[in-house]
Scaffold this active site. Structure first.
Site, PDB file in Angstrom:
ATOM      1  N   LYS A  77       2.427   2.489  -2.676  1.00  0.00           N
ATOM      2  CA  LYS A  77       1.218   2.201  -3.105  1.00  0.00           C
ATOM      3  C   LYS A  77       1.235   2.459  -4.743  1.00  0.00           C
ATOM      4  O   LYS A  77       0.424   1.313  -5.289  1.00  0.00           O
ATOM      5  CB  LYS A  77       0.044   3.222  -2.708  1.00  0.00           C
ATOM      6  CG  LYS A  77       0.065   3.597  -1.156  1.00  0.00           C
ATOM      7  CD  LYS A  77      -0.205   2.103  -0.280  1.00  0.00           C
ATOM      8  CE  LYS A  77       0.355   1.986   0.887  1.00  0.00           C
ATOM      9  NZ  LYS A  77       1.301   0.935   1.255  1.00  0.00           N
ATOM     10  N   GLU A  81      -7.637   8.821  -5.790  1.00  0.00           N
ATOM     11  CA  GLU A  81      -8.859   7.823  -6.331  1.00  0.00           C
ATOM     12  C   GLU A  81     -10.170   8.577  -5.899  1.00  0.00           C
ATOM     13  O   GLU A  81     -10.284   9.251  -4.916  1.00  0.00           O
ATOM     14  CB  GLU A  81      -8.608   6.678  -5.075  1.00  0.00           C
ATOM     15  CG  GLU A  81      -7.477   5.701  -5.407  1.00  0.00           C
ATOM     16  CD  GLU A  81      -7.444   4.561  -4.393  1.00  0.00           C
ATOM     17  OE1 GLU A  81      -8.021   4.573  -3.468  1.00  0.00           O
ATOM     18  OE2 GLU A  81      -6.359   3.690  -4.658  1.00  0.00           O
ATOM     19  N   HIS A 126      -7.988   4.554  12.187  1.00  0.00           N
ATOM     20  CA  HIS A 126      -7.327   3.573  11.514  1.00  0.00           C
ATOM     21  C   HIS A 126      -6.467   2.846  12.509  1.00  0.00           C
ATOM     22  O   HIS A 126      -5.571   1.827  12.049  1.00  0.00           O
ATOM     23  CB  HIS A 126      -6.265   4.182  10.709  1.00  0.00           C
ATOM     24  CG  HIS A 126      -6.742   5.343   9.856  1.00  0.00           C
ATOM     25  ND1 HIS A 126      -7.546   4.819   8.713  1.00  0.00           N
ATOM     26  CD2 HIS A 126      -6.724   6.679   9.632  1.00  0.00           C
ATOM     27  CE1 HIS A 126      -8.000   6.033   8.080  1.00  0.00           C
ATOM     28  NE2 HIS A 126      -7.466   7.041   8.741  1.00  0.00           N
ATOM     29  N   ARG A 175       3.409  -8.551   6.073  1.00  0.00           N
ATOM     30  CA  ARG A 175       3.638  -9.441   7.295  1.00  0.00           C
ATOM     31  C   ARG A 175       2.804 -10.070   8.095  1.00  0.00           C
ATOM     32  O   ARG A 175       1.280  -9.979   7.441  1.00  0.00           O
ATOM     33  CB  ARG A 175       4.087  -8.039   8.218  1.00  0.00           C
ATOM     34  CG  ARG A 175       2.800  -7.161   8.517  1.00  0.00           C
ATOM     35  CD  ARG A 175       2.857  -6.338   9.706  1.00  0.00           C
ATOM     36  NE  ARG A 175       1.573  -5.505   9.614  1.00  0.00           N
ATOM     37  CZ  ARG A 175       0.972  -4.503   9.208  1.00  0.00           C
ATOM     38  NH1 ARG A 175       1.734  -4.072   8.208  1.00  0.00           N
ATOM     39  NH2 ARG A 175      -0.252  -4.129   9.278  1.00  0.00           N
TER      40      ARG A 175
HETATM   41  C1  MV4 Z   1      -9.999   4.875   0.945  1.00  0.00           C
HETATM   42  C2  MV4 Z   1     -11.401   4.919   1.588  1.00  0.00           C
HETATM   43  C3  MV4 Z   1     -12.135   5.381   0.631  1.00  0.00           C
HETATM   44  N1  MV4 Z   1     -12.084   5.669  -0.567  1.00  0.00           N
HETATM   45  N2  MV4 Z   1      -9.642   4.831  -0.136  1.00  0.00           N
HETATM   46  C4  MV4 Z   1      -7.579   4.220   4.989  1.00  0.00           C
HETATM   47  C5  MV4 Z   1      -6.192   3.248   5.391  1.00  0.00           C
HETATM   48  C6  MV4 Z   1      -5.866   3.041   3.987  1.00  0.00           C
HETATM   49  N3  MV4 Z   1      -5.428   1.570   4.069  1.00  0.00           N
HETATM   50  C7  MV4 Z   1      -6.832   3.269   2.992  1.00  0.00           C
HETATM   51  N4  MV4 Z   1      -8.013   3.797   3.797  1.00  0.00           N
HETATM   52  C8  MV4 Z   1      -8.991   4.043   3.052  1.00  0.00           C
HETATM   53  N5  MV4 Z   1      -9.011   4.344   1.806  1.00  0.00           N
HETATM   54  C9  MV4 Z   1     -10.862   5.048  -1.265  1.00  0.00           C
HETATM   55  N6  MV4 Z   1     -10.374   5.398  -2.470  1.00  0.00           N
HETATM   56  C10 MV4 Z   1     -11.300   4.922   2.997  1.00  0.00           C
HETATM   57  C11 MV4 Z   1     -10.322   4.525   3.656  1.00  0.00           C
HETATM   58  C12 MV4 Z   1     -10.596   4.448   4.991  1.00  0.00           C
HETATM   59  C13 MV4 Z   1     -10.332   3.226   5.720  1.00  0.00           C
HETATM   60  C14 MV4 Z   1     -10.170   2.087   5.168  1.00  0.00           C
HETATM   61  C15 MV4 Z   1     -10.163   0.802   5.948  1.00  0.00           C
HETATM   62  C16 MV4 Z   1     -10.359   0.728   7.146  1.00  0.00           C
HETATM   63  C17 MV4 Z   1     -10.741   1.925   7.757  1.00  0.00           C
HETATM   64  C18 MV4 Z   1     -10.837   3.015   7.108  1.00  0.00           C
HETATM   65  C19 MV4 Z   1     -11.078   4.339   7.911  1.00  0.00           C
HETATM   66  C20 MV4 Z   1     -11.174   5.412   7.242  1.00  0.00           C
HETATM   67  C21 MV4 Z   1     -10.956   5.532   5.764  1.00  0.00           C
END
Ligand code: MV4
Length: 491
Positions: free
Chosen positions: A115, A199, A234, A291
């Protein structure tokens, strides 16, 4: 390219081989002892036994897969999703063996696999990112300083993480030290890399991702978005394209940002750029998946393109046969992941034999699956039975079509997420497209499922009673809406 080996199993292996065959390319399957009679093995022109059921002794044996590929004269390897698909070392070894890896170059996989490296790479490309820092951090005082700058809550994330692994929310400054220590130790044990960064925590976000496609001649296009907010822990459950909340302007801005992310890592092939969209409809780059994704069919439905075909064509060195202006969104597509899980029992895997298994069919109904009646669901792999995909002119019609397809889908022997899919399709928040990534958390409890099943049963009972009375021409039929026991069914 005359012969492709698919380094995967189940529905995605079948789906890739179908396109390869249509293109006149020979197919080679790999399989584990648990998959001897699996449809992907039967479908392939040739098949190679890799080893015992556990993935580490079969589908993850990259060196063995390359060795067998050389013996059989394979000239392309498609990794599908999961397993070896985002393993830069494997992609490099395939290339070193003189075989085409049907996916991006190892460099792109490596950069996007971290990341922090990803943020560093896209920094100069004017891609909106969540406020925070782009470096690994170990100092608690510095972390608190960042927390004060961006405002709490903050989110500590593992650089090597992804898909939600290794994330910790910090609500107040006094919790920073404890949460940071936990995040680092989790990252070390899960990924062998304790790098974490910070973040601002975006509350109530939607997850919108952009499909991109790039060739080796400098052409990169976006194939619009997929809305993937309906997920639990997730794990995506329902996906759709397009998103109901994007304006044409926002779609263009996000699409162009995604293309810049792809360009930032010299991307080639099909890839997905994930964004968070906050309540103000601001969007932020999260990560790039290098992917073919599980949910790619909804994009295929609305663009009319076969993504696997384009992965193969681009890998062969062909140019994209179209420009951004040639691409249009046609209608609306929904996908429901049908898992052998019990939605009444915390979505625990439901193992057993598919004693009855009949798929829905019809215009605009597509099922990408890897199971047939009589098969057992193995415990060793992801318990997804199939992806139920529908396509219709409008979102409302797509929802209707999905409900019918769920009703027509017959499964006995294991529990599935089909009733959960019906719950989503019936829910006001989903129908009105007013939801975020907390949809399941907010609205779903197992009793909702039993309630809606009961409601459906009551409606059916009322209807049959009414028909019966009408046919018999008995008495005067009471209006069920006015009777007491009809009230519940209408609620
Ligand atoms: C976040 C977020 C809120 N704020 N970043 C979860 C998976 C990963 N790809 C990043 N994710 C998140 N990052 C910040 N700064 C909330 C999530 C997140 C989320 C993101 C996408 C789909 C489902 C999720 C479920 C919970 C939290």
């Amino acid at each position: 390219m005359k012969k492709i080996l698919v380094a995967n199993r189940g529905e995605i292996a079948l789906r890739i081989m179908r396109t390869a065959r249509r293109m006149g390319i020979q197919t080679v399957a790999v399989y584990s002892e648990a998959d001897r009679n699996a449809p992907h093995v039967r479908f392939a022109d040739e098949a190679i036994l890799l080893g015992p059921a556990p993935s580490a002794q079969s589908y993850l044996l990259g060196d063995k897969i390359i060795e067998k590929s050389l013996e059989l004269g394979v000239d392309g390897i498609h990794p599908g999703y999961g397993f070896l698909s985002e393993n830069a070392v494997f992609a490099q070894k395939v290339a070193d063996a003189g075989i085409t890896f049907i996916g991006p170059d190892p460099y792109s996989i490596e950069v996007m696999g971290s990341k922090l490296a990803a943020k560093e790479a896209v920094k100069k490309y004017h891609v909106p990112m969540v406020p925070g820092i782009e470096q690994a951090i170990t100092d608690v005082e510095m972390a608190k300083e960042i927390g004060r700058r961006v405002g709490y809550p903050i989110l500590i994330k593992a650089s090597a993480g992804g898909g939600g692994k290794g994330m910790r929310i910090v609500d107040r400054e006094e919790d920073t030290q404890e949460q940071m220590e936990r995040a680092i130790s989790e990252a070390v044990s899960a990924f062998g890399d304790g790098s974490v960064f910070i973040e601002k925590y975006v509350t109530g976000p939607r997850h919108v991702e952009i499909q991109v496609l790039a060739d080796r001649h400098g052409n990169t296009v976006y194939l619009f978005e997929r809305e993937c907010s309906i997920q639990r822990r997730h794990q995506k459950v329902v996906e759709e394209a397009p998103s109901a909340i994007l304006s044409p302007e926002m779609r263009k801005a996000m699409g162009e940002a995604a293309v810049r992310v792809a360009q930032a890592c010299d991307y080639v092939g099909a890839g997905t750029v994930e964004f968070l969209v906050d309540i103000h409809r601001d969007f932020f780059f999260l990560e790039m998946n290098t992917r073919l994704q599980v949910e790619h069919p909804v994009t295929e439905m609305i663009t009319g393109l076969d993504l696997v075909e384009w992965q193969i064509r681009v890998a062969r060195g062909e140019k994209l046969g179209f420009t951004q202006d040639d691409l249009k969104i046609d209608g609306h597509a929904l996908e429901l992941r049908v898992y052998a899980e019990d939605p009444l029992n915390n979505f625990l895997p439901s193992v057993g034999t598919l004693s009855r298994y009949r798929l829905p069919e019809g215009d605009g109904v597509r099922v990408d699956g890897g199971y047939t009646e009589g098969m057992e669901v193995p415990i060793y792999y992801d318990p997804m039975l199939a992806k139920l995909v529908v396509h219709a002119p409008t979102r409302t019609e797509a929802i209707q079509k999905m409900k019918q397809a769920i009703a027509d889908y017959e499964v006995e022997g294991v529990n599935t997420t089909l009733p959960f899919g019906r719950f989503v399709m019936d829910h006001e928040a989903f129908v009105s497209a007013n939801f975020d990534t907390h949809f399941v958390q907010h609205y779903y409890t197992p009793d909702k499922l039993t309630e809606s099943q009961k409601d459906a049963a009551e409606v059916a009972a009322l209807l049959s009673l009414k028909l019966y009375l009408q046919e018999k021409d008995q008495l005067r039929v009471t209006d069920p809406a006015k009777s007491n026991w009809g009230r519940r069914a209408k609620a």
